[in-house]
Design a protein around this motif. Sequence first.
Motif, PDB file in Angstrom:
ATOM      1  N   ASP A 209     -86.365  33.880 -37.776  1.00 24.54           N
ATOM      2  CA  ASP A 209     -86.848  35.131 -37.190  1.00 24.54           C
ATOM      3  C   ASP A 209     -86.400  36.354 -37.986  1.00 24.54           C
ATOM      4  OD1 ASP A 209     -87.985  33.638 -35.202  1.00 24.54           O
ATOM      5  OD2 ASP A 209     -86.436  34.078 -33.705  1.00 24.54           O
ATOM      6  N   SER A 212     -82.919  38.806 -35.038  1.00 24.09           N
ATOM      7  CA  SER A 212     -83.353  38.311 -33.727  1.00 24.09           C
ATOM      8  C   SER A 212     -82.621  38.996 -32.579  1.00 24.09           C
ATOM      9  CB  SER A 212     -83.131  36.793 -33.652  1.00 24.09           C
ATOM     10  OG  SER A 212     -81.781  36.454 -33.915  1.00 24.09           O
ATOM     11  N   ALA A 214     -81.658  42.806 -30.410  1.00 21.41           N
ATOM     12  CA  ALA A 214     -82.401  43.950 -29.875  1.00 21.41           C
ATOM     13  C   ALA A 214     -82.278  45.164 -30.787  1.00 21.41           C
ATOM     14  CB  ALA A 214     -81.901  44.289 -28.479  1.00 21.41           C
ATOM     15  N   SER A 215     -83.251  46.048 -30.690  1.00 32.03           N
ATOM     16  CA  SER A 215     -83.226  47.311 -31.425  1.00 32.03           C
ATOM     17  C   SER A 215     -83.556  48.455 -30.472  1.00 32.03           C
ATOM     18  CB  SER A 215     -84.233  47.288 -32.571  1.00 32.03           C
ATOM     19  OG  SER A 215     -85.560  47.338 -32.054  1.00 32.03           O
ATOM     20  N   THR A 218     -87.298  48.738 -29.168  1.00 36.56           N
ATOM     21  CA  THR A 218     -87.728  47.964 -28.000  1.00 36.56           C
ATOM     22  C   THR A 218     -87.202  48.587 -26.715  1.00 36.56           C
ATOM     23  OG1 THR A 218     -85.868  46.447 -28.399  1.00 36.56           O
ATOM     24  CG2 THR A 218     -88.028  45.793 -29.233  1.00 36.56           C
ATOM     25  N   ASN A 222     -89.770  49.815 -23.773  1.00 31.83           N
ATOM     26  CA  ASN A 222     -89.627  49.364 -22.382  1.00 31.83           C
ATOM     27  C   ASN A 222     -89.470  50.532 -21.415  1.00 31.83           C
ATOM     28  OD1 ASN A 222     -89.805  46.731 -23.272  1.00 31.83           O
ATOM     29  ND2 ASN A 222     -87.589  46.425 -23.336  1.00 31.83           N
ATOM     30  N   PHE A 258     -87.361  42.530 -37.880  1.00 26.78           N
ATOM     31  CA  PHE A 258     -87.190  42.083 -36.499  1.00 26.78           C
ATOM     32  C   PHE A 258     -88.460  41.347 -36.067  1.00 26.78           C
ATOM     33  CE2 PHE A 258     -84.196  45.495 -36.956  1.00 26.78           C
ATOM     34  CZ  PHE A 258     -83.147  45.218 -36.092  1.00 26.78           C
ATOM     35  N   LYS A 259     -88.353  40.076 -35.764  1.00 23.50           N
ATOM     36  CA  LYS A 259     -89.529  39.307 -35.356  1.00 23.50           C
ATOM     37  C   LYS A 259     -90.205  39.936 -34.153  1.00 23.50           C
ATOM     38  CE  LYS A 259     -90.945  34.703 -33.700  1.00 23.50           C
ATOM     39  NZ  LYS A 259     -92.141  34.653 -34.553  1.00 23.50           N
ATOM     40  N   GLN A 260     -89.406  40.441 -33.211  1.00 26.28           N
ATOM     41  CA  GLN A 260     -89.969  41.036 -31.994  1.00 26.28           C
ATOM     42  C   GLN A 260     -90.844  42.239 -32.326  1.00 26.28           C
ATOM     43  OE1 GLN A 260     -86.970  42.278 -29.197  1.00 26.28           O
ATOM     44  NE2 GLN A 260     -88.369  42.198 -27.446  1.00 26.28           N
ATOM     45  N   ILE A 261     -90.565  42.889 -33.455  1.00 30.37           N
ATOM     46  CA  ILE A 261     -91.345  44.050 -33.862  1.00 30.37           C
ATOM     47  C   ILE A 261     -92.535  43.637 -34.720  1.00 30.37           C
ATOM     48  CG2 ILE A 261     -91.283  46.214 -35.173  1.00 30.37           C
ATOM     49  CD1 ILE A 261     -88.335  46.483 -34.329  1.00 30.37           C
ATOM     50  N   ASP A 263     -94.150  40.947 -34.981  1.00 29.07           N
ATOM     51  CA  ASP A 263     -95.166  40.133 -34.292  1.00 29.07           C
ATOM     52  C   ASP A 263     -95.897  40.900 -33.196  1.00 29.07           C
ATOM     53  OD1 ASP A 263     -94.481  38.056 -35.907  1.00 29.07           O
ATOM     54  OD2 ASP A 263     -93.452  36.873 -34.376  1.00 29.07           O
ATOM     55  N   ASP A 264     -95.563  42.165 -33.049  1.00 25.07           N
ATOM     56  CA  ASP A 264     -96.179  42.986 -32.004  1.00 25.07           C
ATOM     57  C   ASP A 264     -96.971  44.115 -32.669  1.00 25.07           C
ATOM     58  OD1 ASP A 264     -96.831  44.745 -29.955  1.00 25.07           O
ATOM     59  OD2 ASP A 264     -94.933  44.457 -28.887  1.00 25.07           O
TER      60      ASP A 264
END
Length: 463
Positions: A209, A212, A214-215, A218, A222, A258-261, A263-264
């Motif tokens: 990832d 992996s 938090a940043s 996000t 939220n 950041f994978k969460q970023i 991939d979004d």
Amino acid sequence: MTHRARGGMLCLTFCAGAALLFAVRARTRTRPATAPTPRAVAASEKQSPAGAAAGLDKIRHVIWISQENRSFDSYFGTYPGADGLPEGTCLPVRPGSKRCIRPFHQKLESLPCDMSHEWPVAHAAYDNGRMDGFVWAEGSSNTMGYYDARDIPNYWEYAKHFTLADHFFSSLNGPSLPNHVYMVAAQSGGLVVNVNTLAQLKEAMDDPDGFSFASIVTRLKNAAITWKYYIDTNGIANPERKSRQPKQFTLWNPLPGFKQIRDDPALMAHLVDEDQFFRDLQQGTLPAVSYLIPTYLDSEHPVATPQVGMWYVTGLINAVMRSRYWASSVIFITWDDYGGFYDHVPPPQLDAFGLGPRVPAIVISPYARPGYIDRNVYEFSSILKFIERRWHLTHLTARDDRAHPLLAAFDFSQEPLSPLLIPVPKAAPGPAGPLPYCVYPASVALPPNLPYAQVPGPAEVRH
């Protein structure tokens, strides 16, 4: 953001695809003729003034300008009232040597080579808090060079009219990328040196990832707080040259790591060209939180010059001050690491990763305390803490949880300060193309970068 040249100076043309650094986890008024006299913070004032947070909602826009590779002493070591270069400072050219180099006024033209700021070099310069290893670790007397109001007058003017923080430290005692990760996440996940591609990042982190954890972005998403990460792809020194793309992972843009970023698509849409910053100011669409990241030529990272970067920053600040957003904004100017330049203050050791040497930090706002020198201990997580305090967000790690949120730099009861417009020359000084690039080798043998298993892991800084 460099690779080291061993056995001599290795010179090449700087480009975005620099060689891999093996990574381990581990209107308004114009400038007046005179300015207020700086006032240093007294010992009894080393905390946020009572009720400072009461007016925090007056700040509706946080603008963070991140420049590159300068220590506090190299820019403000002779600034009146600041904790600057001590009299009699002279650093040995080699460990134990009686021959030493004193601080000297640096010529304004480009330095011949960059100075390393990799993890081993930074720790050798730190020398267990003695701060006496810079000359032999950096391999150059240029580490002792400093600039002053003759060279970077705009920065000194901003410091005189707003607030200068003279105990603002880099978050990690090492190079660019880990410190940029701290700017968005209050940790680096154990990464302590630079990588240039996502593939290298995944290998260095031993994680498919990449990052992996938090940043802040996000957290902002939220909470429905608007934000953008503006990337300068043009540069005032060479405006026709597109050097990189806003959604590209780089040493100064860790967000795609950041994978969460990445991939979004909705989050990636917030990574934009800096031209959008000026449109947002004009069109009334400036987000609540803005990051501004320069090109190399505008960054002040050696061998790029301080003056070019200063005018780039001045243009950004003028644009904010001329806009509807000045009345509700704070502009934080910081530099991402010490860049090999000497600083005399030993950084507090909060954990296995830092802090690193002091960097310059200027707080510009209608509510910044004018002519003030703030001596609270800050780091990049402090700006995250400011954002979290302002919008009631939860912290990311122990770093931002415990950081001072920079409230001592503000007086929300004062009459708002007017803008300070400094005219930018039509023809900005500096080179019009790529600069030859090289790195000084250390004067003594230093340990190589360590494998991941020998560097403390991210649990050290997670909360």
